[in-house]
Design a protein around this motif. Structure first.
Motif, short mmCIF file in Angstrom:
data_model
loop_
_atom_site.label_atom_id
_atom_site.label_comp_id
_atom_site.label_asym_id
_atom_site.label_seq_id
_atom_site.Cartn_x
_atom_site.Cartn_y
_atom_site.Cartn_z
N UNK A 187 0.96 -1.15 0.02
CA UNK A 187 -0.09 0.08 -0.04
C UNK A 187 0.92 1.20 -0.07
N UNK A 188 2.15 0.98 0.74
CA UNK A 188 2.88 2.50 0.77
C UNK A 188 3.50 2.57 -0.58
N UNK A 189 3.53 1.63 -1.39
CA UNK A 189 4.50 1.88 -2.57
C UNK A 189 3.42 2.40 -3.74
N UNK A 190 2.25 2.67 -3.41
CA UNK A 190 1.28 3.39 -4.09
C UNK A 190 1.07 4.86 -3.85
N UNK A 194 9.30 9.19 1.28
CA UNK A 194 10.44 9.77 1.45
C UNK A 194 11.26 8.95 2.29
N UNK A 195 12.32 8.38 1.79
CA UNK A 195 13.24 7.46 2.64
C UNK A 195 14.64 7.80 2.83
N UNK A 196 15.22 7.25 3.47
CA UNK A 196 16.69 7.51 3.65
C UNK A 196 17.36 6.97 2.39
N UNK A 197 18.70 7.57 2.40
CA UNK A 197 19.39 7.26 1.07
C UNK A 197 19.93 5.40 1.27
N UNK A 198 20.21 5.29 0.01
CA UNK A 198 20.70 3.44 0.11
C UNK A 198 21.71 3.07 1.07
N UNK A 199 22.84 4.08 1.12
CA UNK A 199 24.12 3.82 2.09
C UNK A 199 23.88 4.09 3.37
N UNK A 200 22.41 4.50 3.63
CA UNK A 200 22.33 4.38 5.39
C UNK A 200 21.97 2.93 5.80
N UNK A 201 22.16 2.88 7.16
CA UNK A 201 22.24 1.47 7.76
C UNK A 201 20.41 1.17 7.80
N UNK A 202 19.51 2.27 8.21
CA UNK A 202 18.28 1.91 8.26
C UNK A 202 17.58 1.73 6.76
N UNK A 203 18.30 2.23 5.63
CA UNK A 203 17.70 1.52 4.35
C UNK A 203 18.14 0.44 3.98
N UNK A 204 19.49 0.18 4.22
CA UNK A 204 20.28 -1.31 4.00
C UNK A 204 19.21 -2.29 4.76
N UNK A 205 18.64 -2.03 6.29
CA UNK A 205 17.80 -2.89 6.71
C UNK A 205 16.62 -3.00 6.08
N UNK A 206 15.62 -1.94 5.46
CA UNK A 206 14.82 -1.99 5.01
C UNK A 206 14.79 -3.02 3.58
N UNK A 207 15.80 -2.78 2.74
CA UNK A 207 16.02 -3.34 1.31
C UNK A 207 16.10 -4.87 1.60
N UNK A 216 10.62 -4.51 -3.11
CA UNK A 216 11.70 -3.52 -3.59
C UNK A 216 10.99 -2.07 -3.28
N UNK A 217 11.94 -1.53 -2.69
CA UNK A 217 11.25 -0.03 -2.24
C UNK A 217 11.95 1.08 -3.42
N UNK A 218 10.96 1.88 -3.87
CA UNK A 218 11.45 2.92 -4.83
C UNK A 218 10.63 4.24 -4.37
N UNK A 219 11.65 4.71 -3.42
CA UNK A 219 10.78 6.18 -2.86
C UNK A 219 10.98 7.07 -4.00
#
Length: 303
Positions: A187-190, A194-207, A216-219
């Motif tokens: 639902x969020x994908x629609x 606004x997400x943190x950049x790919x190199x951040x740890x929180x984004x790595x955890x999400x990915x 796959x998250x495409x912010x």
């Protein structure tokens, strides 16, 4: 020569009382003990400090010369004792610590307000850093501890989880968004996000978590700082993807957090300390209050 504080106290007491008996009474020791301390001091200094008669003692010229130095030494010792007592009881001193930018903004103001109310004279040096810089800065600086999110074990560091926050969709408090209990990642994908950049740890955890489920998250936007994401969300640019604990309600009262599900992802805020290093009394007091404020509150109750 090894002059003791007991000898100096006996000397200044007798000097002002002009009587060994009265000085002994004021010092709370026996007359013979007072007399012995004076004799020991005279022997160590190599000078006579008092001329004794059957009725009184009279300071010599050497005693007149020595009294100011003795008072100063006793004053310094008392000042040192008070200072150490204040430090031991966290009534004085300085605390230097690190906090990730998100924790510094959303969690630490409440902790510091509680600490300041109890320990108003302790100097606080909070250094807010990017989350990914937390461990390197902890290793390289004199910070006594750090508070933020880390993954796995870290050499020579003790890590203690304080509070966990569900990754959430954070958006403006509209009737439609407030009515929702949660959102799935699909639902969020629609929605604009606004997400943190790919190199951040929180984004790595999400990915990583989404990748395990073939998602796959495409912010819409990627940012480096949590406050940037929240400020953009406040302007209606999209839903921020952050732990609920990272939403400071007093700074962004127009925003609310809704948990993200399928999968549910939790991010811990932890306390980092160097192994084998003793915290100062003031730092111990601050850590105790941080534990109390953060661990006794449910994640959703935190600002």
């Amino acid at each position: 020569m090894n002059v003791t504080l007991r000898q100096l106290r006996a000397f200044t007491g007798v000097y002002r009382a002009r009587s060994i008996t009265r000085a002994a009474r004021e010092l709370g020791i026996t007359q013979s003990a007072t007399s012995l301390l004076i004799q020991q001091l005279e022997a160590q200094l190599g000078v006579k400090l008092f001329d004794r008669t059957t009725r009184a003692v009279q300071p010599t010229l050497a005693a007149h010369e020595a009294i100011h130095a003795a008072d100063r030494m006793l004053g310094d010792a008392q000042g040192l004792s008070r200072r150490m007592r204040d430090l031991a009881e966290a009534r004085a001193g300085r605390v230097a610590f690190l906090a990730s930018a998100g924790a510094a903004s959303a969690l630490m103001p409440r902790v510091l307000a509680r600490f300041r109310a109890v320990y108003p004279d302790v100097e606080i040096d909070m250094r807010d850093v990017a989350a990914d810089d937390l461990v390197p800065r902890m290793i390289a600086t004199d910070a006594e501890f750090a508070i933020g999110s880390v993954e796995g074990e870290i050499a020579e560091m003790k890590i203690e989880a304080l509070v966990g926050g569900r990754l959430s969709a954070i958006g403006r408090h509209t009737a439609e968004f407030a009515a929702r209990r949660s959102l799935t990642w699909d639902e969020l994908a629609r929605q604009p996000t606004i997400a943190m950049r790919r190199e951040t740890r929180i984004r790595m955890q999400i990915d990583q978590a989404l990748g395990q489920q073939g998602k796959r998250l495409v912010p819409t936007y990627e940012v480096t700082l949590i406050n940037t994401a929240l400020a953009m969300t406040a302007q209606g640019l999209g839903l921020a993807i952050l732990p609920a604990t990272m939403l400071p309600a007093d700074q962004f009262p127009m925003l609310i957090a809704k948990p993200l599900t399928r999968p549910a992802i939790t991010r811990q805020v932890s306390l980092l300390q160097r192994t084998g290093r003793t915290l100062s009394p003031a730092a111990k007091a601050l850590v105790t209050i941080a534990r109390s404020v953060l661990t006794q509150s449910r994640a959703g109750d935190l600002p």
